[in-house]
Design an enzyme around this catalytic site. Sequence first.
Site, PDB file in Angstrom:
ATOM      1  N   LYS A  51      -0.256  -2.501   0.779  1.00  0.00           N
ATOM      2  CA  LYS A  51      -1.417  -3.394   0.845  1.00  0.00           C
ATOM      3  C   LYS A  51      -1.256  -4.458   1.922  1.00  0.00           C
ATOM      4  O   LYS A  51      -2.232  -4.898   2.526  1.00  0.00           O
ATOM      5  CB  LYS A  51      -1.682  -4.054  -0.523  1.00  0.00           C
ATOM      6  CG  LYS A  51      -2.750  -3.317  -1.318  1.00  0.00           C
ATOM      7  CD  LYS A  51      -2.281  -2.053  -1.983  1.00  0.00           C
ATOM      8  CE  LYS A  51      -2.625  -0.754  -1.378  1.00  0.00           C
ATOM      9  NZ  LYS A  51      -2.043   0.382  -2.105  1.00  0.00           N
ATOM     10  N   GLY A 270       1.471  14.236  -4.026  1.00  0.00           N
ATOM     11  CA  GLY A 270       1.583  13.921  -5.446  1.00  0.00           C
ATOM     12  C   GLY A 270       2.956  13.384  -5.805  1.00  0.00           C
ATOM     13  O   GLY A 270       3.838  13.289  -4.945  1.00  0.00           O
ATOM     14  N   ARG A 271       3.106  13.014  -7.072  1.00  0.00           N
ATOM     15  CA  ARG A 271       4.375  12.460  -7.539  1.00  0.00           C
ATOM     16  C   ARG A 271       4.785  13.149  -8.832  1.00  0.00           C
ATOM     17  O   ARG A 271       3.940  13.644  -9.580  1.00  0.00           O
ATOM     18  CB  ARG A 271       4.258  10.941  -7.734  1.00  0.00           C
ATOM     19  CG  ARG A 271       3.989  10.198  -6.425  1.00  0.00           C
ATOM     20  CD  ARG A 271       3.957   8.687  -6.626  1.00  0.00           C
ATOM     21  NE  ARG A 271       5.249   8.143  -7.004  1.00  0.00           N
ATOM     22  CZ  ARG A 271       6.198   7.777  -6.151  1.00  0.00           C
ATOM     23  NH1 ARG A 271       5.987   7.873  -4.853  1.00  0.00           N
ATOM     24  NH2 ARG A 271       7.341   7.293  -6.581  1.00  0.00           N
ATOM     25  N   HIS A 443     -25.442 -15.293  -5.868  1.00  0.00           N
ATOM     26  CA  HIS A 443     -26.051 -14.746  -4.659  1.00  0.00           C
ATOM     27  C   HIS A 443     -25.572 -15.536  -3.453  1.00  0.00           C
ATOM     28  O   HIS A 443     -25.485 -16.759  -3.539  1.00  0.00           O
ATOM     29  CB  HIS A 443     -27.579 -14.841  -4.756  1.00  0.00           C
ATOM     30  CG  HIS A 443     -28.275 -14.311  -3.541  1.00  0.00           C
ATOM     31  ND1 HIS A 443     -28.328 -12.966  -3.246  1.00  0.00           N
ATOM     32  CD2 HIS A 443     -28.934 -14.940  -2.534  1.00  0.00           C
ATOM     33  CE1 HIS A 443     -28.999 -12.792  -2.118  1.00  0.00           C
ATOM     34  NE2 HIS A 443     -29.373 -13.980  -1.670  1.00  0.00           N
TER      35      HIS A 443
HETATM   36  P1  NAD Z   1      -2.509  12.500  -5.062  1.00  0.00           P
HETATM   37  O1  NAD Z   1      -2.425  13.366  -6.244  1.00  0.00           O
HETATM   38  O2  NAD Z   1      -3.415  11.343  -5.058  1.00  0.00           O
HETATM   39  O3  NAD Z   1      -2.908  13.363  -3.774  1.00  0.00           O
HETATM   40  C1  NAD Z   1      -2.188  14.489  -3.365  1.00  0.00           C
HETATM   41  C2  NAD Z   1      -3.127  15.371  -2.588  1.00  0.00           C
HETATM   42  O4  NAD Z   1      -2.376  16.391  -1.967  1.00  0.00           O
HETATM   43  C3  NAD Z   1      -4.173  16.060  -3.442  1.00  0.00           C
HETATM   44  O5  NAD Z   1      -5.421  15.842  -2.870  1.00  0.00           O
HETATM   45  C4  NAD Z   1      -3.757  17.527  -3.418  1.00  0.00           C
HETATM   46  O6  NAD Z   1      -4.852  18.405  -3.527  1.00  0.00           O
HETATM   47  C5  NAD Z   1      -3.081  17.607  -2.065  1.00  0.00           C
HETATM   48  N1  NAD Z   1      -2.099  18.672  -1.923  1.00  0.00           N
HETATM   49  C6  NAD Z   1      -1.164  19.072  -2.811  1.00  0.00           C
HETATM   50  N2  NAD Z   1      -0.401  20.059  -2.289  1.00  0.00           N
HETATM   51  C7  NAD Z   1      -0.846  20.262  -1.029  1.00  0.00           C
HETATM   52  C8  NAD Z   1      -0.459  21.128   0.017  1.00  0.00           C
HETATM   53  N3  NAD Z   1       0.559  21.981  -0.110  1.00  0.00           N
HETATM   54  N4  NAD Z   1      -1.138  21.077   1.189  1.00  0.00           N
HETATM   55  C9  NAD Z   1      -2.188  20.215   1.338  1.00  0.00           C
HETATM   56  N5  NAD Z   1      -2.587  19.380   0.375  1.00  0.00           N
HETATM   57  C10 NAD Z   1      -1.931  19.388  -0.796  1.00  0.00           C
HETATM   58  O7  NAD Z   1      -1.000  12.087  -4.749  1.00  0.00           O
HETATM   59  P2  NAD Z   1      -0.394  11.015  -3.749  1.00  0.00           P
HETATM   60  O8  NAD Z   1      -1.382  10.604  -2.734  1.00  0.00           O
HETATM   61  O9  NAD Z   1       0.907  11.587  -3.306  1.00  0.00           O
HETATM   62  O10 NAD Z   1      -0.110   9.802  -4.705  1.00  0.00           O
HETATM   63  C11 NAD Z   1       0.688   9.996  -5.858  1.00  0.00           C
HETATM   64  C12 NAD Z   1       0.249   9.111  -6.980  1.00  0.00           C
HETATM   65  O11 NAD Z   1       0.601   7.769  -6.667  1.00  0.00           O
HETATM   66  C13 NAD Z   1      -1.252   9.095  -7.209  1.00  0.00           C
HETATM   67  O12 NAD Z   1      -1.665  10.089  -8.090  1.00  0.00           O
HETATM   68  C14 NAD Z   1      -1.466   7.743  -7.784  1.00  0.00           C
HETATM   69  O13 NAD Z   1      -1.309   7.816  -9.164  1.00  0.00           O
HETATM   70  C15 NAD Z   1      -0.353   6.904  -7.191  1.00  0.00           C
HETATM   71  N6  NAD Z   1      -0.860   6.026  -6.138  1.00  0.00           N
HETATM   72  C16 NAD Z   1      -1.819   5.124  -6.439  1.00  0.00           C
HETATM   73  C17 NAD Z   1      -2.317   4.285  -5.467  1.00  0.00           C
HETATM   74  C18 NAD Z   1      -3.355   3.283  -5.831  1.00  0.00           C
HETATM   75  O14 NAD Z   1      -3.510   2.995  -7.013  1.00  0.00           O
HETATM   76  N7  NAD Z   1      -4.101   2.754  -4.885  1.00  0.00           N
HETATM   77  C19 NAD Z   1      -1.864   4.386  -4.164  1.00  0.00           C
HETATM   78  C20 NAD Z   1      -0.891   5.324  -3.881  1.00  0.00           C
HETATM   79  C21 NAD Z   1      -0.389   6.135  -4.868  1.00  0.00           C
END
Ligand code: NAD
Length: 470
Positions: A51, A270-271, A443
């Site tokens: 951020k 993802g995580r 407003h």
């Molecule tokens: P995410 O689940 O948001 O996004 C991962 C994306 O990768 C998905 O759209 C998925 O379809 C895609 N994907 C998966 N395998 C793939 C592949 N082989 N090739 C291409 N695309 C692929 O996961 P993230 O962005 O890694 O974040 C992890 C977690 O961390 C989030 O789910 C969230 O909970 C948390 N997070 C939250 C915030 C926030 O609150 N602002 C910010 C960052 C992370």
Amino acid sequence: MAKTQVAVIGAGTGGYSAAFRAADLGLQVTLIDRGPTLGGVCLNRGCIPSKALLHVAALLNEAREAEGWGVTFGEPKIDVTKLNEWKKSVVGKMTGGLAELVKRRKITYQQGSAKFVSSTALTVEKAGGGTETLEFEHAVLATGSRPTVIPSLQTKSNRVVDSTGALELTDIPKSMLVVGGGYIGLELGTVYDALSTRVSVVEMMPGLLPGVDRDLVSYLARRLQGRFEKIMLETTVVSLEETKAGVRAKFKGKDGDSEAEYEKVLIAVGRRPNTQNLGLETTKVQVNERGFVVVDEQRRTAEGTIFAVGDIAGEPMLAHKAVHEGIVAAEVISGQKVAFEPHAIPAVVFTDPEIAWCGLTQTQAEKERRTVKVAKFPWGASGRATTLGRNDGMTKLLVDPETERVLGVGIVGAGAGELIAEGALAVEMAALASDLRLTIHPHPTLSETIMEAAETFFGQSLHVYAAKRS
Ligand code: NAD
């Protein structure tokens, strides 16, 4: 053998919240973490540093856009070392504050790796050397999550990074491939784009941010299409190979096979919860097929003495959910009759524009075949959005047509993340659309869009005229 009433494993947002509440309730607490500083991923390598960088990105973008308002700045000079120092100072301020709060609460902090040896004892392999056994009455497991690794894309190249590597901001690459169009990929893609990196995104699903309501995502997708070099949907990366100047990526997707070279690659797909090497097999704690610890509504695991909170305890993997779970676990341990049963866990994607939602989403309503009325207010009709030069937004309410209760709220637009709290309050308090409509909003502010969305539920908002059907 050392003894404690509550052992908290993991000092991230979930863990330290549990530890602080438990200490405030008079319990003796030992907080254990591998890291030298408190705050876990969110504070050290996630939410907070990202951020800080997104704030810089917003400043750069706004300065560029000001040209259209008659104010022209020169090309920004970016001192990467200083920018990193500032980001580190932001994190340092917060971790220092937490360390002070640990001290004041008389919580014992142990740096090391904890492992259960039974349902009432664990060992701590201390960072400074040596192992100690700690007996506990209750334990709270809050070990968080780690980035998902795609085995076929693993490489030793330091040009291929995860979110931690991307946040280190060692340089500003000319080009970057972001694998995964989710939260992390789009937030960090936004940072690097603002710093003048040519960003491309590859996402395997048919749209960015899968699972998020399509009408909200469409505003972001439109803006990113104008800014990012390329957005490849329904495409995956088959291989990554280091070259002299960068990394060559081969793609397989709906448009066929292709390849391209990038200076850096960020993998954000993802995580996964951290449930390994915790000695859980010495307890009755159960882990489900997705790796999450199974908990009840009080965040108690199948082992009565052990609780689990945060990313390890299931989705959504969001810091603010972890905080509330940590508080609930501590209160249950102290004997209070409480449960974790929210109606609305807000989610915010800190892109530009931001996307935020809480409660029922339209995607979920459609899947569950629930009848809802969707009341929308486009920011094109918002005075405040116009003064900001940001009409690219929309606020919508999902309302039960019979009871008129607000079930969910979705917002896309600049600052949506700050606005969603009102939606979360409305959903949690079972507010009716009329409550939002009749509450006088100041407003000119963006918050008025929530009130006006409620007005559209009743047929007509002041600033959007919908001709009545005869
Ligand atoms: P995410 O689940 O948001 O996004 C991962 C994306 O990768 C998905 O759209 C998925 O379809 C895609 N994907 C998966 N395998 C793939 C592949 N082989 N090739 C291409 N695309 C692929 O996961 P993230 O962005 O890694 O974040 C992890 C977690 O961390 C989030 O789910 C969230 O909970 C948390 N997070 C939250 C915030 C926030 O609150 N602002 C910010 C960052 C992370």
